[in-house]
Design an enzyme around this catalytic site. Structure first.
Site, PDB file in Angstrom:
ATOM      1  N   ASP A 195      51.185 -21.683  33.550  1.00  0.00           N
ATOM      2  CA  ASP A 195      52.355 -22.467  33.136  1.00  0.00           C
ATOM      3  C   ASP A 195      53.632 -21.718  33.505  1.00  0.00           C
ATOM      4  OD1 ASP A 195      53.697 -24.614  32.131  1.00  0.00           O
ATOM      5  OD2 ASP A 195      53.498 -24.051  30.025  1.00  0.00           O
ATOM      6  N   GLY A 230      59.409 -24.663  18.872  1.00  0.00           N
ATOM      7  CA  GLY A 230      58.694 -25.395  19.911  1.00  0.00           C
ATOM      8  C   GLY A 230      57.850 -26.484  19.284  1.00  0.00           C
ATOM      9  N   GLY A 231      56.973 -27.053  20.062  1.00  0.00           N
ATOM     10  CA  GLY A 231      56.182 -28.168  19.576  1.00  0.00           C
ATOM     11  C   GLY A 231      55.219 -27.780  18.475  1.00  0.00           C
ATOM     12  N   MET A 232      54.624 -26.590  18.587  1.00  0.00           N
ATOM     13  CA  MET A 232      53.600 -26.189  17.622  1.00  0.00           C
ATOM     14  C   MET A 232      54.000 -25.009  16.769  1.00  0.00           C
ATOM     15  SD  MET A 232      50.086 -26.457  19.805  1.00  0.00           S
ATOM     16  CE  MET A 232      49.240 -25.660  18.454  1.00  0.00           C
ATOM     17  N   GLY A 290      64.172 -19.724  17.448  1.00  0.00           N
ATOM     18  CA  GLY A 290      63.662 -20.709  18.402  1.00  0.00           C
ATOM     19  C   GLY A 290      62.603 -21.578  17.761  1.00  0.00           C
TER      20      GLY A 290
END
Length: 701
Positions: A135, A21-23, A19
């Site tokens: 979140d 993600g953004g960071m 996977g």
């Protein structure tokens, strides 16, 4: 730089990327100390030198490190090595709830409630440890292959002090609570709001609020009335809908005050889904809709501009679909004004606005008698606004003549009054306009009373056929053939055979507009106290438990056994057979399949070097890359050597065969020649890569 096959922390072998993600990126790894597979979340290289990003990356580990719960993705370790920052977590093989909803379009209420219970239990464990997630969304909920539901990504979670925190961070805007969108206090009830939005999406396949910008969506969360899930899926039970609406109240004081309260109602909805057991709190000083001050608007825009920037950055940096998604939106701002003064101004402005709005709405509600919040559908297909169930005071009947039937029904159901329709032909009134009611204006009536409205069928009404006594299938076909829609309700009857129509509304012989809804009450037969055992075979454990609870049966011992007939995770045995009748509360034991008993293989061999037939140009001593990959894709060996034979000892292999791949380079020497003119010409040597494979069979253990 992370590479497949490398070891970090002297114990975690990186196997594959699963996977991104953004960071950060997420890898599957093997912990060699505990001999188990784990997930390793690694901060991307471009962020590792930024102290602010490193700090935010560590928030997740700090927030979740103390949480150990079956419905939370547990954090095992955190570390830093040669500039690589990583978090070691429980490996959950499965898909996100978001992907699951997309595959199924929407979930049945039983499945949605079952998932919601598990998610809520995970969130409750976090709240009990004074951790607020902030979140909650389907992207941060994972459903494992075994059907277990787990909450992940505490990336913007915070430790709560004094039960509340002040935050300029909101989660994904589609799921954020009004107080988060306003930049105010957020506490455990903010997670409850996001949980309600998540349930809404599970039940309907869509989010309640959408817009072209994050600002527009945030404003809708604060200002617009929450839509009824039954508007999109009419068959959602009333009790389930009310749970969603209570979770998503604008004011935190009107929501569930703890996850424990929510879990209790979710369990109740599995047993009595159509009952209105949800209690709404309605303080006079609170209102369903709040208005935005200029200060609030500036705060929302400021957060959303930053969120848009972060979202764009994340989209540019990754186009890989992720199993574990994260969104880090928090950023420090250099304010050009005094933050304390801004806080005081915001609080005073919001308080004044709320007080004025509350007073106005309270008096309007008192005058009109239509003060209420939320909505659900009753069995006749009309819309019923949910009300404070503790208020049993009689209400005063209003004038309905001249209203549209939809408007009259909506107003009456807000007052707690049910309606039935009686259509008549009329030249004086247009089609679907109320002519009169059987209760006169000003009459005091109890909530729950049914009022019959006489409604105009116009001058071209169609005669409603008499379908009482017919089977439901015949009745539905007859009504459809006449151009009417059908709404089915059910009840027990000692005089009408099961499956046949007990009554209809409007009754046969009346005239109604084409396309009108005819409510058909169908017999369930004679009521029997005994409970019919549901079919649990092939269900997941959670589905089986939900079915037993819904049927009024008790869940007994659950054990796991190997089964060649049912795949892993499915029920393969129930102590009472499907279709049998037992007393209410009877305990039913189930067994869950572990799948077919696994067959594993081993590979113990000395791998010989390339032969002349395999590699005619191979030179002894050349570096050779050797990989062994099982047929199921499992990499057993990935190494380089200059000497052979090479020892290989592997156990627990799940495939019976594999492939050994040899890769080496061949370098030719440069050559020098002289042409006819006496000039010396040098041709440089070349380096080429050669590859060949061998197929190997493993031995059963």
């Amino acid at each position: 730089m992370i590479k497949i096959g490398m070891m970090i922390g002297d114990r975690y072998e990186i196997l594959e990327k699963i996977g991104t993600g953004g960071m950060s990126d997420v890898y599957k790894a093997k912990c060699h100390k505990l001999n188990r597979f784990v997930a390793v979340k690694v901060l991307k290289q471009e962020f590792s030198e930024n102290a602010n990003f490193v700090s935010k990356f560590r928030v997740e580990a700090q927030a979740a490190a103390g949480l150990m719960h079956p419905n939370i993705v547990n954090v095992y370790d955190v570390g830093e090595e040669n500039g690589i920052y990583y978090i070691v977590m429980e490996l959950v093989e499965g898909i996100t709830l978001k992907k699951y909803i997309e595959r199924k379009a929407r979930l049945s209420y039983k499945e949605a409630v079952s998932i919601a219970i598990q998610v809520s239990m995970g969130i409750e464990a976090a709240h009990n440890n004074h951790i607020i997630h902030r979140d909650i969304k389907p992207q941060n909920i994972i459903i494992s292959k075994e059907g277990k539901v787990k909450v992940t990504d505490f990336g913007i979670a915070k430790a709560a002090t004094s039960n509340t925190i002040t935050s300029n961070v909101m989660g994904s805007v589609h799921y954020t609570s009004p107080e988060q969108a306003r930049g105010g206090y957020s506490d455990e009830k903010s997670d409850i709001y996001s949980m309600g939005i998540t349930m809404f999406e599970m039940l309907t396949g869509r989010v309640p609020f959408n817009g072209e910008t994050t600002v527009a969506i945030a404003i809708k969360h604060i200002q617009e009335e929450m839509p009824s899930p039954q508007e999109f899926v009419p068959e959602i039970p009333a009790g389930v809908e009310q749970i969603v609406l209570k979770c998503c109240q604008k004011s935190p004081d009107r929501r569930y005050q703890s996850m424990a309260e929510l879990i209790d109602d979710l369990k109740q909805s599995l047993i009595n889904p159509d009952e209105t057991f949800v209690v709404f709190h309605d303080p006079d000083t609170e209102a369903a809709t709040r208005f935005i001050s200029e200060t609030d608007m500036a705060q929302i825009k400021k957060q959303s501009e930053h969120r848009d920037y972060m979202d764009e950055t994340m989209r540019l940096k990754s186009d890989t679909e992720q199993l574990v998604q994260e969104e880090y939106a928090e950023e420090d701002y250099e304010e050009e004004y005094d933050p304390k003064m801004e806080k005081i101004t915001t609080i005073l402005t919001v308080a004044a606005g709320l007080l004025i709005c509350g007073v106005i709405i309270f008096f309007v509600g008192k005058i009109t008698g239509v003060f209420g919040f939320g909505s659900n559908n009753n069995e006749t297909g009309t819309t019923q606004e949910s009300m404070d169930t503790t208020d049993n005071e009689p209400v005063e009947m209003i004038a309905v003549a001249g209203l549209s039937v939809a408007e009259a029904q909506k107003t009456l159901t807000r007052m707690g009054i049910f309606t039935e329709l009686n259509y008549v032909e009329s030249e004086a009134y247009e089609q679907n306009i109320v002519i009169s009611a059987d209760v006169t204006k000003g009459t005091k009536i109890e909530k729950g009373t049914t009022v019959t409205l006489t409604v105009s069928a116009g001058t071209e009404g169609k005669e409603v056929p008499n379908i009482t006594g017919l089977s439901y299938e015949d009745a539905a076909n007859m009504l459809a053939g006449k151009g009417f829609s059908v709404n089915k309700t059910e009840s027990y009857s000692s005089s009408v055979e099961k499956g046949n129509v007990i009554s209809q509304s409007p009754v046969g012989g009346q005239k109604a507009p084409a396309g009108s809804v005819i409510t058909v009450n169908v017999s369930l037969g004679v009521e029997d106290n005994k409970v019919r055992v549901p079919n649990l075979m092939g269900c997941s454990e959670d589905e089986a438990i939900a079915k037993l609870i819904e049927a009024g049966l008790a869940v007994g011992a659950t054990t796991s056994v190997y089964s060649n007939e049912y795949p892993e995770g499915q029920v393969c045995y129930q102590s009472y057979s499907y279709g049998s009748y037992v007393e209410p509360g009877t305990t039913v034991e189930i067994k869950v399949s572990l799948g077919a008993q696994a067959v594993t293989y081993k590979y113990n061999a000395s791998i010989e070097g390339p032969t002349l037939a395999e590699a005619p140009d191979y030179v002894t001593g050349t570096t050779v890359s050797v990989t062994i990959v099982a047929d199921d894709g499992k990499v057993l060996m990935d190494t380089s050597t200059t000497t052979f034979p090479l020892a290989a000892n592997y156990y627990g292999i799940t495939s019976s065969k594999g492939t050994i791949t040899f890769t080496y380079t061949v370098t030719t020497e440069s050559t020098t020649t002289t042409n006819e003119a006496g000039e010396t010409i040098t041709v440089p040597g070349t380096t080429e890569t050669r590859t060949f494979t061998r197929t190997v069979e493993f031995v059963q253990e």
